[in-house]
Design a protein around this motif. Structure first.
Motif, PDB file in Angstrom:
ATOM      1  N   THR A 120     -37.794  70.615 -50.664  1.00 60.73           N
ATOM      2  CA  THR A 120     -38.422  71.800 -50.068  1.00 60.73           C
ATOM      3  C   THR A 120     -37.370  72.845 -49.727  1.00 60.73           C
ATOM      4  O   THR A 120     -37.596  74.051 -49.896  1.00 60.73           O
ATOM      5  CB  THR A 120     -39.220  71.417 -48.809  1.00 60.73           C
ATOM      6  N   THR A 126     -43.422  74.707 -47.444  1.00 61.46           N
ATOM      7  CA  THR A 126     -43.838  74.767 -46.044  1.00 61.46           C
ATOM      8  C   THR A 126     -43.565  73.424 -45.375  1.00 61.46           C
ATOM      9  O   THR A 126     -43.408  72.402 -46.042  1.00 61.46           O
ATOM     10  CB  THR A 126     -45.336  75.099 -45.911  1.00 61.46           C
ATOM     11  N   GLU A 128     -44.778  71.268 -41.562  1.00 64.20           N
ATOM     12  CA  GLU A 128     -45.595  71.264 -40.353  1.00 64.20           C
ATOM     13  C   GLU A 128     -44.684  71.177 -39.126  1.00 64.20           C
ATOM     14  O   GLU A 128     -43.822  70.301 -39.050  1.00 64.20           O
ATOM     15  CB  GLU A 128     -46.566  70.075 -40.360  1.00 64.20           C
ATOM     16  N   GLU A 137     -48.146  75.511 -39.704  1.00 67.94           N
ATOM     17  CA  GLU A 137     -47.457  75.481 -40.988  1.00 67.94           C
ATOM     18  C   GLU A 137     -46.418  76.594 -41.026  1.00 67.94           C
ATOM     19  O   GLU A 137     -46.743  77.764 -40.829  1.00 67.94           O
ATOM     20  CB  GLU A 137     -48.460  75.643 -42.129  1.00 67.94           C
ATOM     21  N   LYS A 139     -43.271  78.498 -43.122  1.00 65.36           N
ATOM     22  CA  LYS A 139     -42.730  78.735 -44.454  1.00 65.36           C
ATOM     23  C   LYS A 139     -41.223  78.483 -44.469  1.00 65.36           C
ATOM     24  O   LYS A 139     -40.490  78.939 -43.596  1.00 65.36           O
ATOM     25  CB  LYS A 139     -43.019  80.170 -44.889  1.00 65.36           C
TER      26      LYS A 139
END
Length: 227
Positions: A120, A126, A128, A137, A139
């Protein structure tokens, strides 16, 4: 519970003394506000017998949102009783807020860590994140590094002065897998070779280490280079 303060009665018609005591709060109680029971003890003197007596009463303390350690809540007329029917003093409740293991407070702002998968951070996506209002959420930009910060405006703590809310600052922590499959290893090795061939990634980091070692060696007067 909280310990009670003591106050003695005076001679003649005197207003009751002010009393100070403390009240323990959790971080979330302080942030959101709450009502808590508080038992207070007062030392007074019986006018007829002259003996010292202890009076005890339980009150409900209303805590506004946004308080912190050192905040004092004034409760008018809830202090020691006055002498001969005169007015009672005031009660001052000093608040002590326990730290939270997840949220780190800085005034009206809160800081949290978010562990983000390696992929990621490289590709973007994204994650959590727990906020004071629940899960949210967030980014993650492609190419994010460990230590990068994401600002969540207005997701912090309500100001006691009525200036709205602070912010929540999310500190990204790259989550490196402890085990990888053969295919994942192959892809990562290919990725590393490409990065080194174009002078980025590991190659850039190695150049920074070499330059830092050179500066340190010159400082020491050795003139050596890292192997």
């Amino acid at each position: 519970g909280a310990g009670g303060g003591f106050a003695g009665g005076g001679r003649g018609m005197f207003r009751g003394r002010d009393v100070q005591t403390t009240l323990q709060l959790s971080f979330l109680e302080a942030v959101n506000g709450c009502s808590k029971p508080l038992t207070v003890e007062f030392a007074t003197r019986n006018r007829r017998t002259g003996r010292r007596e202890v009076q005890r009463k339980t009150l409900k303390v209303n805590i506004p949102p946004g308080v912190d350690t050192g905040t004092s809540v004034r409760m008018a007329g809830e202090g020691a009783p006055g002498d001969g029917g005169s007015s009672a003093g005031n009660l001052y409740v000093q608040l002590e807020v326990a730290p939270d293991p997840y949220f780190k407070r800085d005034g009206s702002d809160v800081h949290v860590d978010a562990h983000v998968p390696f992929g990621t951070c490289v590709l973007g996506g994204t994650v959590e994140v727990l906020t004071l209002d629940g899960m949210r959420e967030v980014k993650v930009a492609a190419g994010s590094q460990s230590g990068d910060r994401v600002m969540l405006r207005g997701a912090g703590i309500r100001s006691l002065q009525g200036r709205g809310k602070g912010d929540q600052i999310v500190h990204l922590k790259v989550q490196v897998p402890k085990r990888v499959s053969a295919r994942q290893r192959e892809l990562l090795e290919e990725f590393e070779r490409e990065e080194r061939s174009k002078g980025g990634g590991g190659g850039g980091w190695a150049a920074q280490v070499q330059a830092a070692w050179q500066r340190l060696s010159e400082f020491w007067g050795k003139g050596e280079k890292a192997a």
